[in-house]
Design an enzyme around this catalytic site. Structure first.
Site, mmCIF file in Angstrom:
data_model
loop_
_atom_site.group_PDB
_atom_site.id
_atom_site.type_symbol
_atom_site.label_atom_id
_atom_site.label_comp_id
_atom_site.label_asym_id
_atom_site.label_seq_id
_atom_site.Cartn_x
_atom_site.Cartn_y
_atom_site.Cartn_z
ATOM 1 N N GLU A 176 -5.318 2.442 -7.142
ATOM 2 C CA GLU A 176 -5.618 3.446 -6.126
ATOM 3 C C GLU A 176 -7.000 4.068 -6.222
ATOM 4 O O GLU A 176 -7.562 4.511 -5.215
ATOM 5 C CB GLU A 176 -4.527 4.524 -6.141
ATOM 6 C CG GLU A 176 -3.298 3.973 -5.478
ATOM 7 C CD GLU A 176 -1.994 4.568 -5.948
ATOM 8 O OE1 GLU A 176 -1.322 5.184 -5.133
ATOM 9 O OE2 GLU A 176 -1.643 4.399 -7.133
ATOM 10 N N PHE A 203 0.816 -1.228 0.000
ATOM 11 C CA PHE A 203 0.000 0.000 0.000
ATOM 12 C C PHE A 203 0.843 1.268 0.000
ATOM 13 O O PHE A 203 0.377 2.323 0.410
ATOM 14 C CB PHE A 203 -0.950 0.023 1.204
ATOM 15 C CG PHE A 203 -1.798 -1.210 1.323
ATOM 16 C CD1 PHE A 203 -2.613 -1.610 0.283
ATOM 17 C CD2 PHE A 203 -1.766 -1.990 2.471
ATOM 18 C CE1 PHE A 203 -3.387 -2.757 0.384
ATOM 19 C CE2 PHE A 203 -2.541 -3.134 2.576
ATOM 20 C CZ PHE A 203 -3.350 -3.511 1.535
ATOM 21 N N LEU A 211 -7.329 -4.738 -18.453
ATOM 22 C CA LEU A 211 -6.594 -5.908 -18.943
ATOM 23 C C LEU A 211 -7.189 -7.197 -18.403
ATOM 24 O O LEU A 211 -7.314 -8.186 -19.109
ATOM 25 C CB LEU A 211 -5.126 -5.823 -18.500
ATOM 26 C CG LEU A 211 -4.318 -4.682 -19.099
ATOM 27 C CD1 LEU A 211 -2.954 -4.593 -18.428
ATOM 28 C CD2 LEU A 211 -4.167 -4.896 -20.598
ATOM 29 N N ALA A 252 0.799 -1.385 -14.560
ATOM 30 C CA ALA A 252 0.147 -2.047 -15.695
ATOM 31 C C ALA A 252 0.429 -1.276 -16.969
ATOM 32 O O ALA A 252 0.815 -1.847 -17.997
ATOM 33 C CB ALA A 252 -1.353 -2.162 -15.449
ATOM 34 N N PRO A 275 -10.337 -8.127 -15.956
ATOM 35 C CA PRO A 275 -11.452 -7.653 -15.123
ATOM 36 C C PRO A 275 -11.475 -8.293 -13.732
ATOM 37 O O PRO A 275 -11.981 -7.686 -12.789
ATOM 38 C CB PRO A 275 -12.692 -8.068 -15.922
ATOM 39 C CG PRO A 275 -12.226 -8.191 -17.323
ATOM 40 C CD PRO A 275 -10.793 -8.642 -17.254
ATOM 41 N N LYS A 276 -10.911 -9.471 -13.614
ATOM 42 C CA LYS A 276 -10.965 -10.147 -12.330
ATOM 43 C C LYS A 276 -10.008 -9.495 -11.316
ATOM 44 O O LYS A 276 -10.410 -9.091 -10.228
ATOM 45 C CB LYS A 276 -10.604 -11.617 -12.520
ATOM 46 C CG LYS A 276 -10.995 -12.476 -11.370
ATOM 47 C CD LYS A 276 -10.988 -13.934 -11.783
ATOM 48 C CE LYS A 276 -11.550 -14.762 -10.651
ATOM 49 N NZ LYS A 276 -11.740 -16.150 -11.038
ATOM 50 N N ILE A 314 2.553 -6.397 -5.811
ATOM 51 C CA ILE A 314 2.255 -6.277 -4.375
ATOM 52 C C ILE A 314 0.859 -6.814 -4.074
ATOM 53 O O ILE A 314 0.224 -6.417 -3.099
ATOM 54 C CB ILE A 314 2.431 -4.824 -3.894
ATOM 55 C CG1 ILE A 314 1.473 -3.873 -4.621
ATOM 56 C CG2 ILE A 314 3.859 -4.376 -4.121
ATOM 57 C CD1 ILE A 314 1.493 -2.451 -4.053
ATOM 58 N N GLY A 315 0.431 -7.732 -4.923
ATOM 59 C CA GLY A 315 -0.901 -8.301 -4.761
ATOM 60 C C GLY A 315 -1.852 -7.762 -5.809
ATOM 61 O O GLY A 315 -3.018 -8.123 -5.865
ATOM 62 N N THR A 316 -1.306 -6.911 -6.656
ATOM 63 C CA THR A 316 -2.115 -6.199 -7.634
ATOM 64 C C THR A 316 -2.447 -7.050 -8.857
ATOM 65 O O THR A 316 -3.379 -6.745 -9.579
ATOM 66 C CB THR A 316 -1.350 -4.949 -8.087
ATOM 67 O OG1 THR A 316 0.023 -5.331 -8.241
ATOM 68 C CG2 THR A 316 -1.418 -3.867 -7.050
#
Ligand SMILES: Cc1cc2nc3c(=O)[nH]c(=O)nc-3n(C[C@H](O)[C@H](O)[C@H](O)COP(=O)(O)OP(=O)(O)OC[C@H]3O[C@@H](n4cnc5c(N)ncnc54)[C@H](O)[C@@H]3O)c2cc1C
Ligand code: SF4
Lengths: 751, 337
Positions: free
Chosen positions: A712, A247, A637, A516, A639-640, A472-474
């Site tokens: 964000e 974060f 890119l 991304a 959606p999930k 980072i989990g993104t």
């Protein structure tokens, strides 16, 4: 363009690293094994300001298993100049240097590192250290320092200062028929990702280190290590394959990295240092902030004046800055705008970027104020936002590359059922609870940063794409895999992404929602370059069926390169590589911001957030029962994973609205609830329906991929939507976040 | 965390013998004690792991009372069929606390013995009379949002954080203990104590004594009960205020009333005079407001927690309304009716 249908981009795709994570095979920084590993435990100061008078270390030194204790008296030599300690995203000032001297700058400041054969021994020995301090006066209360606030003399790189005033905001405010001026406060927040900060520094011998660190930027952290310790870049490799959330707390190198490397170099052994949960509260945090927002409008609701003055906390040693008030100058059309942003120094660690830094607090204040104005005007809160739609960025007078905000309003409102809202507060009720609906706009930068990547096509037809990005989990692992798979028409299994390693092609830190767009575009460029090479080789072959084709005529798919107009005419990747005697083709890709375009355009992600709350006003209990977040974020890119990002942002926004609060004892300068039992973030029970909508937004300028990024945007506007909904439910306006039970009980009741 | 001796006795007698030194501690689920050791707040010389003792059963005694072995987990207790049917307020109070994971590990005895969540108590760098007698109380004049409004002293304003104990006090439970001097039974309302000048003592258990079971007589409140917990988030937070309320109502007239409060004092708070005053009254909000005011007659805020006085008043009223209506709060339902 491809002849076939799009296969991967835009399709909801499971995380390629998901299985590794849930089965424990994905290693985090503190989980890498190393021979003869030593464990470091950090001991923190117990005062907020002063000097260390004496340290009593004997008992700890004699503790079985203890190898060494480092303090300011015996730490190893490190770089002398501030510049060597400044990482890529450091604000102006003197970066914190662990164990630099006897000076104490904040509570919990590391004052000793105990290194032992086991973690338990190190921790236990830590409890035996006694430290005497010469205590200085301290202040950790922003309110007390508001009067001393100042405009930061040096600007933080990458952070635009408030724009110059335009028009005459004061006069316009005076002259306008309808106006409000209100004070808001958003409490400091702490990032608290699940994974604690940790570093395993593997001492490889021959002067080389392999460092597993929790960071949002392997190259940023690697650069810090080499410059602080004067090491050669090629001797230090820094790995962050998996990051358990950050974060923003992992943008700058944290103490544990310094300590692990220092101890490793001194002791010539591998060393691991992890922070404890409590210590996670002594690193950067979202600054505490006060906001005065003054808005004025004509009777039709058109904004005549916007003034937003913010004061945010920073430390004594650095001027941490973020763009807090700038949003107030560009979210809505207004000719008279005056914005100020000041800092006040507290005896705390330097704040640091936390999810949507600046916007998360500044937009919250603005959006609550606009809501208040809408009631003054008797114009619906959604309507007033539509009326004041800004078709260009009025801070810079540039065009937006795209801005589907009106679509966010309408699609979000439709999904939410906004038209059924009764305009008056306190008008909706079910059982004991009052129901309120609130709305807010959200806005966040759509950045493109310089980034590089390589793509390697192997003779077996599989692909590898590499860039020093972090996940980072993104979902970075997944989208880069998708981009590679899309470019070559391959199944995901045939594409291997490589990230999280400082030796990979250049990448910025993972922040600002730019990964991304930036790393993704670099990977795409690298894939294009590989396709070009493959095509060149294919055309060179004897009797090539592509001899007369141009690059635009061909497509690569399913391990073949062939003519789009006649797919039968083509070659397999294997045939081409075999003929050229190649095992693989590797090419590079690069992106950098289009500076010429930036003279005319700016890019932002937008959102409309709708929230429903149910409030038992008698008991002060608030429930957020529904949130709809409609976001315009360019091309989606995946959606999930994209939805997950928004969900996480919304949850964090609900936490900002209702829960997150560091409770500081200002007499002691100490955060008293430095644990996840007492520092509340939303629990499952606090989260009900969240619906995420991605509105269609084509943008061919923002980045080569058309992607804006959405790590964000989900948090921006959520807290204000919830606060606005609470007002709509109860007629009670709480301007101090988080909105806890006591504030609802104590607020004056509407007559 | 300090070094300690670890033993795992097989019989209650061995456990009691092992516990017979001031710094020895029983280890049950460990969800509180181990945390305190990691924070360096608890420094036991010896850990007596009692998990092998035969104290894990839930029984109905011949007199119809519930006997809960000290090692019964909070989960097993809350979901036990008899408990859910006949002691639903106990089940509800337990489910209002902590998280499923914690309740799976936490035991009945440990829950009774859990220590305050006062922030300062957990931070050895601060003064705290409970942790270090005579050092002072940092919570007075400090961060005290979760602190006591009733029964506090100049030495300590901490609260007992348990939910389960609040229901137990309301239900007239008694705590069975066994020690070097034999067995005794302590009424639940006298088990925990007010801080007075000795805040280091949470309760009246003596050195070497082990809780073996808790006995609760069968209540006769039908559906006229509730456990209402108000907290800073909708789950997984300690009570700002909680109320266990139970009424025996006959044709709209209150025959018997129990009201216990959590989150307000160093012990689960029960006011027998207040309960008596409800007897013979007709159910109705006005009487409930009066009784709430009476219970809180000596309430005193400490700054941050001033709001808890009003919140407690309202929570008592709401809880009594729920109990009177025979519509207990369902802990899975996040809206309070
Ligand atoms: C994050 C968090 C949230 C929580 N939220 C809540 C909540 O909302 N409501 C709530 O009520 N509780 C809550 N709890 C507390 C939880 O209920 C207690 O930690 C638990 O009940 C303690 O039981 P245990 O068996 O784990 O005890 P242990 O940790 O093993 O022991 C606690 C104490 O009891 C003593 N002890 C244990 N058994 C005996 C015995 N038989 N005889 C004598 N002494 C004994 C131990 O020596 C020790 O001093 C929470 C805990 C945590 C960590
Ligand atoms: S309230 Fe009690 S536990 Fe808290 S600091 Fe004061 S003495 Fe310690």
């Amino acid at each position: 363009m491809s002849v076939g249908e799009i296969t991967h981009i835009g399709r909801p795709t499971n995380r390629v690293d998901g299985r590794l994570k849930v089965t424990g095979q994905a290693h985090y920084a503190a989980e890498y094994p190393a021979d003869d590993l030593l464990y470091g435990y950090i001991v923190g100061s117990t005062i907020a300001a002063g000097r260390i008078a004496a340290m009593h270390l004997d008992a700890a030194r004699q503790f079985p298993g203890v190898v060494e204790i480092f303090t300011h008296e015996n730490r190893s030599k490190a770089a002398w100049l501030d510049r060597s300690w400044r990482d890529e995203v450091a604000p102006p000032g003197h970066p914190f240097r662990p164990l630099h001297s006897d000076r104490i700058l904040f509570d919990g400041q590391p004052v000793a590192l105990i290194v032992a054969e086991t973690f338990e021994a190190a921790r236990d020995a830590g409890s035996l250290i006694r430290i005497a301090y010469d205590v200085d006066a301290h202040c950790t209360e922003l309110e007390a320092k508001r009067a001393e606030a100042y405009v930061p003399p040096e600007q933080r790189s990458g952070i635009p200062p408030p724009p110059d005033p335009r028009g005459d905001a004061e006069q316009a405010f005076q002259d306008a028929p309808v106006k409000i001026s209100r004070d808001y406060r958003v409490n400091a927040e702490h990032h608290n990702p699940m994974e604690m900060f940790a570093t395993t520094c593997v001492f490889e011998g021959d002067g080389k280190l392999t460092i597993y660190d929790k960071t949002q930027g392997s190259q940023n952290a690697q650069g810090y290590v080499t410059s602080v310790f004067g090491l050669r870049s090629k001797d230090v490799r820094l790995v962050n394959h998996y990051v358990g959330g950050a974060f923003g707390a992992g943008l700058r190198p944290q103490h544990q990295l310094f300590f692990a490397v220092m101890a490793s170099l001194e002791l010539q052994r591998s060393v691991r240092v992890s922070l404890t949960r409590a210590q996670m509260f002594h690193i950067g945090y979202r600054p505490d902030s006060y906001h005065t927002v003054s808005l004025a409008a004509d009777r039709d609701g058109r904004l005549q004046s916007i003034m937003h003055d913010a004061v945010a906390s920073t430390s004594h040693y650095e001027d941490y800055q973020e763009a807090v008030v700038n949003w107030s100058g560009m979210m809505y059309h207004c000719d008279n705008v005056k914005l100020t942003y000041q800092l006040a120094k507290l005896d705390t660690a330097t704040p640091c970027d936390m999810r949507a830094p600046g916007a998360a607090i500044g937009v919250t204040a603005l959006e609550c104020a606009l809501d208040e104005l809408s009631y003054e005007l008797g114009i619906g809160p959604l309507e007033i936002r539509r009326i004041n739609f800004a078709s260009k960025d009025e801070n810079t007078k540039k065009q937006f590359t795209s801005k589907a905000l009106l679509e966010c309003y309408s699609e979000g409102a439709a999904a939410f059922g906004w038209e059924k809202r009764s305009p008056k507060p306190r008008a909706m009720r079910e059982g004991r609870e009052l129901i309120g609906w609130g709305v807010s706009t959200g806005m966040w930068d759509a950045f493109l940063q310089k980034a590089q990547a390589t793509a390697t096509l192997k003779v077996d037809g599989t692909l590898e794409v590499a860039t020093a990005a972090s996940d980072i989990g993104t979902g970075t692992w997944t989208i880069l895999t998708q981009i590679g798979a899309e470019a070559f028409g391959l199944p995901l299994e045939d594409v291997q992404a490589r990230i999280g390693d400082s030796t990979l092609p250049m990448s910025p830190v993972e922040g600002g929602s730019w990964t991304a767009a930036s790393n993704g575009s670099a990977v795409q460029a690298a894939c294009d370059a590989v396709k070009h090479s493959l095509f060149k080789q294919a055309r060179k072959m004897a009797n090539s069926p592509l001899a007369d084709a141009s690059f635009e005529d061909v497509e690569v798919r399913d391990q073949r390169i062939f003519r789009k107009d006649d797919p039968a005419r083509g070659l397999s990747v294997f045939e081409v590589m075999h003929a050229a005697e190649l095992k693989e083709i590797t090419e590079q890709g690069k992106v950098s911001p289009n500076l010429r375009q930036m003279l005319k355009y700016t890019s932002y992600t937008h959102s409309a957030v709708f929230a429903e709350v149910r409030v038992d006003e008698y008991l002060g209990v608030v429930r957020v029962t529904r949130v709809v977040c409609a976001a315009a974020a360019g091309k989606i890119l995946n959606p999930k994973t994209a939805r997950s990002q928004i969900l996480g942002g919304v949850v964090m926004g609900i936490g900002m609205a209702l829960h997150e609060e560091a409770m500081t004892d200002h007499r002691l300068g100490k955060i008293m609830n430095a644990n996840l039992g007492e520092y509340h973030v939303p629990a499952h029970a606090d989260i009900e329906d969240i619906e995420v909508i991605f509105v269609d937004e084509k943008d061919d300028k923002v980045s080569p991929l058309g992607v804006k990024g959405l790590g964000e945007i989900g948090i921006v506007g959520t807290a204000s939507a919830v606060a606005n909904a609470i007002f709509h439910a109860t007629g009670v306006r709480v301007r101090d976040f988080p909105i806890t039970i006591d504030k609802i009980l104590n607020a004056p009741r509407p007559s | 965390m300090n070094r300690f001796e670890y033993i795992r006795p097989a019989t209650v007698a061995d456990a009691i013998a092992a516990l017979n030194e001031p710094a020895a501690r029983a280890l049950a689920g460990g969800t509180n004690l181990v945390d305190l050791m990691k924070y360096d707040v608890a420094q036991p010389s010896r850990l007596v792991d009692i998990n092998r003792l035969p104290l894990k059963s839930i029984e109905i005694t011949s007199g119809g009372a519930l006997r809960i072995g000290a090692l019964v987990t909070n989960t097993d207790l809350a979901w036990h069929q008899d408990v859910r049917e006949k002691w639903p307020i106990l089940s509800s109070a337990i489910l209002a606390g902590a998280s499923p994971q914690l309740r799976n590990a936490a035991t009945a005895g440990g829950n009774l013995m859990q220590r305050t969540r006062c922030y300062y108590f957990y931070d050895p760098s601060t003064a705290c009379n409970k942790r270090q007698p005579g050092s002072g109380c940092s919570a007075i004049g400090g961060v005290n949002r979760i602190h006591a409004i009733l029964g506090a002293s100049d030495s300590c304003i901490a609260v007992h954080p348990s939910d389960m104990c609040v229901a137990m006090v309301a239900l007239d439970a008694s705590v069975e203990v066994e020690g070097p001097e034999g067995k005794r039974s302590i009424p639940m309302s006298g088990f925990h104590r007010l801080p007075g000048g000795e805040p280091e003592r949470d309760n009246t258990l003596k050195v070497g004594e082990l809780i073996t079971s808790i006995i609760i007589p069968e209540p006769h409140f039908g559906a006229h009960h509730t456990y209402l917990k108000i907290r800073d988030r909708l789950s997984y937070a300690f009570a700002l205020i909680s109320v266990a309320a139970a009424l025996r109502v006959d044709e709209g007239v209150i025959q018997d009333a129990r009201i216990a409060l959590g989150g307000v004092a160093h012990k689960p708070w029960r006011d027998f005079d207040a309960e008596k005053s409800l007897k013979g009254e007709r159910v109705g909000t006005q009487g409930f407001t009066q009784v709430a005011d009476f219970i809180l007659r000596d309430a005193k805020g400490q700054g941050d927690n001033d709001f808890k006085i009003e919140l407690a008043r309202r929570a008592i009223v709401r809880a009594l309304e729920q109990a009177a209506a025979g519509t207990p709060q369902d802990q899975a339902d996040k809206s309070i009716h």
